[in-house]
Scaffold this motif. Structure first.
Motif, short mmCIF file in Angstrom:
data_model
loop_
_atom_site.label_atom_id
_atom_site.label_comp_id
_atom_site.label_asym_id
_atom_site.label_seq_id
_atom_site.Cartn_x
_atom_site.Cartn_y
_atom_site.Cartn_z
N LEU A 21 -1.49 -0.67 12.68
CA LEU A 21 -0.37 0.70 12.53
C LEU A 21 0.42 0.54 10.77
O LEU A 21 0.76 1.83 10.13
N ASN A 22 0.40 -0.41 10.12
CA ASN A 22 1.14 -0.07 8.72
C ASN A 22 -0.02 0.77 7.73
O ASN A 22 0.68 1.38 7.08
N PHE A 23 -1.19 0.19 7.97
CA PHE A 23 -2.13 0.79 7.05
C PHE A 23 -2.18 2.39 7.53
O PHE A 23 -2.42 2.70 6.55
N GLY A 24 -2.45 2.55 8.72
CA GLY A 24 -2.70 3.57 9.17
C GLY A 24 -1.32 4.28 8.42
O GLY A 24 -1.83 5.73 8.40
N LEU A 25 -0.56 3.81 8.64
CA LEU A 25 0.93 4.55 7.80
C LEU A 25 0.62 5.28 6.40
O LEU A 25 1.04 6.77 6.60
N PHE A 26 0.64 3.89 5.97
CA PHE A 26 0.29 4.42 4.11
C PHE A 26 -0.72 5.19 4.09
O PHE A 26 0.06 6.39 3.57
N LEU A 27 -1.56 5.25 4.97
CA LEU A 27 -3.14 6.89 4.81
C LEU A 27 -2.43 7.89 4.61
O LEU A 27 -2.19 8.66 4.05
N VAL A 28 -1.43 8.03 6.28
CA VAL A 28 -0.91 9.03 7.00
C VAL A 28 -0.01 9.65 5.92
O VAL A 28 0.47 10.92 5.44
N LEU A 29 1.17 8.51 5.74
CA LEU A 29 2.35 8.97 4.82
C LEU A 29 1.89 9.02 3.29
O LEU A 29 2.56 10.46 2.50
#
Length: 194
Positions: A21-29
C-alpha cells in the motif's frame, strides 16, 4: 530457514500488505506532486518511499533475534531522519527558486493518502506486539496520517490564497514530524533490553 510462529506469520502478512500500500502511495503521490508542483505532496511521496523501505526491513526482521530487530529498527529511524533532512532541503530549494502548487490536486491526493494511511495504521494496531519494529511501523503510519491532514489544509490555503507558502510550510512541518518520529524510534531502540 527461519520457522515462523502464528504471531510472526500475522506480522509478516500485515507488514507485506502495508508495504504494498505504501509503495503504491509513493508512486501515485510522486506523480501527483510533480504534476501539481507541490513540495508537500513530494515530501509525502518521499515519506512513503522511506516507509516502504522500513516496512520491508521490519518484514525481514520478523522472527529474528532481538539484536537483529534492534538493528533493523535503528536503520528505520536513521532512514526517517535522512528523509526529514531531504525534505527540508527541497523546501528551501523551492522557497528560493519559486513554486506554483495546485491546491485541488493537493487536497484530493491528501485525502486519498489519509484514507490509505488510516487503513495501514488500523492494520498495524491489530497486530498485538511489543516488538520494536512493529512500534516503528505504527509510528510511520501515524506520522503519514498526520502529514496528510496538514497537506489537505495546505491545499485549501493554496487554493484560497493563491500563494505557495502554505505548501512550503506544510512540507517543512512534514519533515519536522518525521524527524520527531525518527528520534522516538531511536530512543525506543536504545531503551530496549539487549
Amino acid at each position: 530457514m527461519t520457522a515462523f510462529n502464528a504471531q510472526d506469520q500475522r506480522q509478516r502478512r500485515t507488514l507485506l500488505l502495508v508495504l504494498v500500500l505504501n509503495f503504491g502511495l509513493f508512486l501515485v503521490l510522486a506523480l501527483a506532486g510533480w504534476l501539481a508542483d507541490s513540495s508537500a505532496l513530494l515530501a509525502n511521496a518521499a515519506d512513503n518511499a522511506s516507509d516502504s523501505a522500513v516496512y520491508l526491513i521490519s518484514f525481514l526482521a520478523v522472527g529474528r533475534a532481538p539484536r537483529w530487530k534492534k538493528t533493523a529498527a535503528t536503520v528505520s529511524g536513521v532512514l526517517l531522519l535522512l528523509f526529514a533532512i531531504g525534505v527540508l532541503a527541497d523546501v528551501a530549494r523551492r522557497w528560493l527558486m519559486g513554486t506554483e502548487p495546485i491546491g485541488p490536486t493537493m487536497m484530493v491526493m491528501a485525502l486519498a493518502a489519509a484514507l490509505v494511511n488510516l487503513w495501514c495504521l488500523k492494520l498495524l494496531q491489530k497486530v498485538d506486539s511489543d516488538d520494536v519494529n512493529m512500534r516503528a511501523a505504527e509510528t510511520f503510519s501515524f506520522n503519514d496520517f498526520v502529514s496528510n491532514g496538514g497537506i489537505l489544509v495546505a491545499g485549501g490555503l493554496v487554493l484560497w490564497l493563491g500563494q505557495a507558502w502554505p505548501d512550503l510550510v506544510v512540507g517543512a512541518l512534514v519533515a519536522i514530524v518525521a524527524a520527531k518520529g525518527a528520534f522516538e524510534i531511536l530512543r525506543d531502540v536504545r531503551d530496549q533490553p539487549s
